[in-house]
Write an enzyme that holds these catalytic residues in place. Structure first.
Site, mmCIF file in Angstrom:
data_model
loop_
_atom_site.group_PDB
_atom_site.id
_atom_site.type_symbol
_atom_site.label_atom_id
_atom_site.label_comp_id
_atom_site.label_asym_id
_atom_site.label_seq_id
_atom_site.Cartn_x
_atom_site.Cartn_y
_atom_site.Cartn_z
ATOM 1 N N LYS A 151 55.787 95.679 34.891
ATOM 2 C CA LYS A 151 55.575 95.066 33.582
ATOM 3 C C LYS A 151 56.284 93.715 33.554
ATOM 4 O O LYS A 151 57.490 93.640 33.805
ATOM 5 C CB LYS A 151 56.134 96.005 32.510
ATOM 6 C CG LYS A 151 56.135 95.475 31.088
ATOM 7 C CD LYS A 151 56.697 96.554 30.175
ATOM 8 C CE LYS A 151 56.894 96.084 28.754
ATOM 9 N NZ LYS A 151 57.424 97.171 27.883
ATOM 10 N N GLU A 186 49.546 103.431 25.149
ATOM 11 C CA GLU A 186 51.011 103.525 25.192
ATOM 12 C C GLU A 186 51.559 103.741 23.787
ATOM 13 O O GLU A 186 51.235 102.989 22.860
ATOM 14 C CB GLU A 186 51.613 102.256 25.783
ATOM 15 C CG GLU A 186 53.138 102.214 25.710
ATOM 16 C CD GLU A 186 53.718 100.868 26.106
ATOM 17 O OE1 GLU A 186 54.864 100.589 25.728
ATOM 18 O OE2 GLU A 186 53.015 100.086 26.798
#
Length: 213
Positions: free
Chosen positions: A132, A43
């Protein structure tokens, strides 16, 4: 990149490596070290315009071997820019249906942030596959376990304050995977170009998560 391929890559190692504020020249060398250490999902947070060049560079280097996510995607414009740059998926530190819709329109994986049962339910209704849990350090493994009580199929990824001291506990609590930032992306290793040591750190995080499953 099909969504299920990204989900499978996240599931296989259990670790998403998170880079924030990397110098453009360091992005590819860091990605190489992470890949050597077993990381397959990387990421890159969208905190500057150079991030999109970084996404392009990593995808040019690795193609489908490394799944690249755009992090801190907080509006549809950032989502479109990241996906146009080649990002395989997007993540956000908040829950915004407009951003989720923008990413889903491109048939890519969107991972929004949730902290409450209501947000988990809303995400499910919007067709979100992975969630998340942020900020994970303040909530802790026990909260993740409790949240999965009524939502046992929720695929939660704790992010924020995840380190070698607690990643196994999150895995044991039922985390689908974990997002790891500063505790893996150590500034001393990157500044010193100690790529072998960075690769070894990646191996430690993957092993620790798998041991907790």
């Amino acid at each position: 990149m099909l969504k299920h391929q990204v989900i499978q890559a996240i599931d296989e190692t259990g670790v998403i490596a998170i880079a924030r504020g990397l110098a453009p020249a360091d992005v590819v060398p860091v990605a190489r070290a992470l890949y050597e250490g077993g990381i397959r999902v990387f990421e890159i947070t969208c905190n500057s315009l150079s991030v999109y060049d970084g996404i392009r560079a990593v995808k040019a280097e690795f193609g489908t071997r490394m799944k690249v996510g755009a992090g801190t995607v907080i509006n549809p414009v950032s989502a479109y820019l990241a996906l146009d740059a080649g990002a395989d998926f997007a993540l956000a530190p908040n829950f915004d249906p407009e951003v989720i819709q923008a990413v889903h329109e491109r048939q890519r994986l969107m991972i929004p942030s949730v902290t409450t049962p209501s947000e988990v339910l809303r995400a499910h209704r919007l067709g979100v596959d992975l969630l998340k849990l942020f900020p994970a350090s303040g909530l802790g493994p026990a909260y993740l376990k409790d949240l999965r009580g009524p939502f046992d199929e929720a695929a939660l990824i704790p992010v924020g304050g995840v380190g070698l001291d607690n990643i196994g506990a999150f895995a044991k609590a039922g985390a689908f995977a974990a997002g790891v930032g500063g505790s893996l992306m150590r500034k001393d290793l990157i500044a010193g170009q100690r790529w072998d040591e960075l690769a070894e750190e990646a191996r430690k995080f993957i092993a620790a998560f798998k041991a907790g499953r």
